[in-house]
Design a protein around this motif. Structure first.
Motif, PDB file in Angstrom:
ATOM      1  N   ALA A  19      11.507   0.029   2.956  1.00  0.00           N
ATOM      2  CA  ALA A  19      10.520   0.465   3.938  1.00  0.00           C
ATOM      3  C   ALA A  19       9.928  -0.752   4.633  1.00  0.00           C
ATOM      4  N   SER A  20       9.596  -0.598   5.907  1.00  0.00           N
ATOM      5  CA  SER A  20       9.009  -1.720   6.640  1.00  0.00           C
ATOM      6  C   SER A  20       7.625  -2.040   6.086  1.00  0.00           C
ATOM      7  N   LEU A  21       7.273  -3.294   6.170  1.00  0.00           N
ATOM      8  CA  LEU A  21       6.036  -3.810   5.587  1.00  0.00           C
ATOM      9  C   LEU A  21       4.796  -3.067   6.074  1.00  0.00           C
ATOM     10  N   ASP A  22       4.764  -2.699   7.343  1.00  0.00           N
ATOM     11  CA  ASP A  22       3.568  -2.088   7.910  1.00  0.00           C
ATOM     12  C   ASP A  22       3.542  -0.564   7.797  1.00  0.00           C
ATOM     13  N   ASN A  23       4.504   0.024   7.110  1.00  0.00           N
ATOM     14  CA  ASN A  23       4.556   1.479   7.066  1.00  0.00           C
ATOM     15  C   ASN A  23       4.335   1.998   5.642  1.00  0.00           C
ATOM     16  N   GLN A  24       3.075   2.085   5.241  1.00  0.00           N
ATOM     17  CA  GLN A  24       2.738   2.581   3.904  1.00  0.00           C
ATOM     18  C   GLN A  24       3.116   4.044   3.740  1.00  0.00           C
ATOM     19  N   ARG A  25       3.074   4.794   4.825  1.00  0.00           N
ATOM     20  CA  ARG A  25       3.406   6.217   4.761  1.00  0.00           C
ATOM     21  C   ARG A  25       4.858   6.417   4.317  1.00  0.00           C
ATOM     22  N   ASP A  26       5.793   5.626   4.877  1.00  0.00           N
ATOM     23  CA  ASP A  26       7.199   5.741   4.473  1.00  0.00           C
ATOM     24  C   ASP A  26       7.377   5.434   2.989  1.00  0.00           C
ATOM     25  N   ALA A  27       6.695   4.413   2.506  1.00  0.00           N
ATOM     26  CA  ALA A  27       6.799   4.066   1.091  1.00  0.00           C
ATOM     27  C   ALA A  27       6.291   5.216   0.221  1.00  0.00           C
ATOM     28  N   ALA A  28       5.166   5.800   0.605  1.00  0.00           N
ATOM     29  CA  ALA A  28       4.615   6.923  -0.159  1.00  0.00           C
ATOM     30  C   ALA A  28       5.541   8.134  -0.094  1.00  0.00           C
ATOM     31  N   LEU A  29       6.072   8.439   1.095  1.00  0.00           N
ATOM     32  CA  LEU A  29       7.004   9.562   1.232  1.00  0.00           C
ATOM     33  C   LEU A  29       8.257   9.342   0.381  1.00  0.00           C
ATOM     34  N   ALA A  30       8.744   8.114   0.353  1.00  0.00           N
ATOM     35  CA  ALA A  30       9.943   7.797  -0.436  1.00  0.00           C
ATOM     36  C   ALA A  30       9.702   8.060  -1.916  1.00  0.00           C
ATOM     37  N   LEU A  31       8.569   7.622  -2.415  1.00  0.00           N
ATOM     38  CA  LEU A  31       8.261   7.852  -3.830  1.00  0.00           C
ATOM     39  C   LEU A  31       8.075   9.339  -4.120  1.00  0.00           C
ATOM     40  N   GLU A  32       7.434  10.052  -3.212  1.00  0.00           N
ATOM     41  CA  GLU A  32       7.258  11.500  -3.367  1.00  0.00           C
ATOM     42  C   GLU A  32       8.597  12.239  -3.303  1.00  0.00           C
ATOM     43  N   ALA A  33       9.554  11.693  -2.565  1.00  0.00           N
ATOM     44  CA  ALA A  33      10.875  12.326  -2.429  1.00  0.00           C
ATOM     45  C   ALA A  33      11.759  12.072  -3.644  1.00  0.00           C
ATOM     46  N   GLY A  34      11.310  11.194  -4.543  1.00  0.00           N
ATOM     47  CA  GLY A  34      12.076  10.958  -5.758  1.00  0.00           C
ATOM     48  C   GLY A  34      12.568   9.537  -5.956  1.00  0.00           C
ATOM     49  N   ALA A  35      12.212   8.625  -5.069  1.00  0.00           N
ATOM     50  CA  ALA A  35      12.631   7.232  -5.241  1.00  0.00           C
ATOM     51  C   ALA A  35      11.985   6.641  -6.488  1.00  0.00           C
ATOM     52  N   ASP A  36      12.719   5.768  -7.140  1.00  0.00           N
ATOM     53  CA  ASP A  36      12.208   5.099  -8.337  1.00  0.00           C
ATOM     54  C   ASP A  36      11.417   3.844  -7.998  1.00  0.00           C
ATOM     55  N   ASP A  37      11.703   3.262  -6.844  1.00  0.00           N
ATOM     56  CA  ASP A  37      11.012   2.054  -6.410  1.00  0.00           C
ATOM     57  C   ASP A  37      11.219   1.913  -4.913  1.00  0.00           C
ATOM     58  N   TYR A  38      10.497   1.019  -4.307  1.00  0.00           N
ATOM     59  CA  TYR A  38      10.708   0.696  -2.901  1.00  0.00           C
ATOM     60  C   TYR A  38      10.526  -0.796  -2.728  1.00  0.00           C
ATOM     61  N   ILE A  39      11.170  -1.319  -1.721  1.00  0.00           N
ATOM     62  CA  ILE A  39      11.055  -2.732  -1.381  1.00  0.00           C
ATOM     63  C   ILE A  39      10.577  -2.791   0.067  1.00  0.00           C
ATOM     64  N   ARG A  40       9.508  -3.527   0.291  1.00  0.00           N
ATOM     65  CA  ARG A  40       8.984  -3.687   1.643  1.00  0.00           C
ATOM     66  C   ARG A  40       9.763  -4.787   2.357  1.00  0.00           C
ATOM     67  N   MET A  41      10.115  -4.518   3.620  1.00  0.00           N
ATOM     68  CA  MET A  41      10.829  -5.499   4.424  1.00  0.00           C
ATOM     69  C   MET A  41       9.841  -6.167   5.379  1.00  0.00           C
ATOM     70  N   PRO A  42       9.974  -7.452   5.619  1.00  0.00           N
ATOM     71  CA  PRO A  42      11.040  -8.320   5.108  1.00  0.00           C
ATOM     72  C   PRO A  42      10.830  -8.610   3.619  1.00  0.00           C
ATOM     73  N   PHE A  43      11.922  -8.900   2.938  1.00  0.00           N
ATOM     74  CA  PHE A  43      11.888  -9.157   1.504  1.00  0.00           C
ATOM     75  C   PHE A  43      12.595 -10.476   1.215  1.00  0.00           C
ATOM     76  N   GLY A  44      12.294 -11.023   0.063  1.00  0.00           N
ATOM     77  CA  GLY A  44      13.000 -12.211  -0.416  1.00  0.00           C
ATOM     78  C   GLY A  44      14.190 -11.774  -1.253  1.00  0.00           C
ATOM     79  N   THR A  45      15.260 -12.532  -1.208  1.00  0.00           N
ATOM     80  CA  THR A  45      16.457 -12.147  -1.953  1.00  0.00           C
ATOM     81  C   THR A  45      16.227 -12.174  -3.464  1.00  0.00           C
ATOM     82  N   GLU A  46      15.392 -13.095  -3.943  1.00  0.00           N
ATOM     83  CA  GLU A  46      15.105 -13.129  -5.386  1.00  0.00           C
ATOM     84  C   GLU A  46      14.371 -11.861  -5.822  1.00  0.00           C
ATOM     85  N   GLU A  47      13.426 -11.414  -5.003  1.00  0.00           N
ATOM     86  CA  GLU A  47      12.709 -10.172  -5.316  1.00  0.00           C
ATOM     87  C   GLU A  47      13.664  -8.981  -5.292  1.00  0.00           C
ATOM     88  N   LEU A  48      14.552  -8.946  -4.316  1.00  0.00           N
ATOM     89  CA  LEU A  48      15.523  -7.849  -4.218  1.00  0.00           C
ATOM     90  C   LEU A  48      16.329  -7.730  -5.508  1.00  0.00           C
TER      91      LEU A  48
END
Length: 156
Positions: free
Chosen positions: A85-114
């Motif tokens: 999910a994009s860094l500025d879109n908290q709604r997408d992150a929340a929707l993803a978790l509600e839809a059944g996602a186990d985790d989310y990564i905000r973009m931009p991301f670091g490869t080590e974190e990924l």
């Protein structure tokens, strides 16, 4: 025909070819076999065909969006799902978790974190499957140590 899952395979679906390439190179360099696609419809088909151990979905996929693809995968499977999910879109992150996602990564991301998040999701999702576990589904018994299956009551 029997299909076999790759040990730690990851299905990655992202609409941006540059990000898809970065994720692919990063995960492959860390030892993960990767299957890629750029839209939600293809992601659902590849999920069904390739039986990945983890799915990584962009929230804004074309044809079928990532949130919808997440819901459909979760309705059919317990395979872990990580959403991007994009860094500025908290709604997408929340929707993803509600839809059944186990985790989310905000973009931009670091490869080590990924890589660290993918490993953490694998640990959580598959921690209970030890070398001596037997999975029972109705009359079917699957021995994960011996990679065998039998119908309950039948001699091995």
């Amino acid at each position: 025909m029997m299909r076999k899952r790759s040990a730690l395979s990851v299905l990655v679906a992202h609409h941006d070819p540059a990000i898809l390439r970065l994720i692919t190179i990063t995960l492959q360099a860390s030892g993960f076999p990767v299957v890629i696609c750029s839209d939600g419809q293809t992601a659902l088909q590849k999920f069904s065909d390739d039986l990945p151990r983890l799915v990584m979905l962009d929230t804004h996929l074309p044809i079928i969006d990532g949130i919808t693809a997440c819901r459909r995968i979760r309705a059919a499977s317990t395979t872990p799902i990580v959403m991007l999910a994009s860094l500025d879109n908290q709604r997408d992150a929340a929707l993803a978790l509600e839809a059944g996602a186990d985790d989310y990564i905000r973009m931009p991301f670091g490869t080590e974190e990924l890589v660290a998040r993918v490993r953490a999701v694998f640990r959580r999702a598959y921690a209970g499957l030890g070398a001596s576990d037997t999975i029972v589904i109705g009359p079917l018994e699957i021995d994960t140590a011996r990679l065998s299956a039998r119908i309950a009551g039948d001699d091995p």
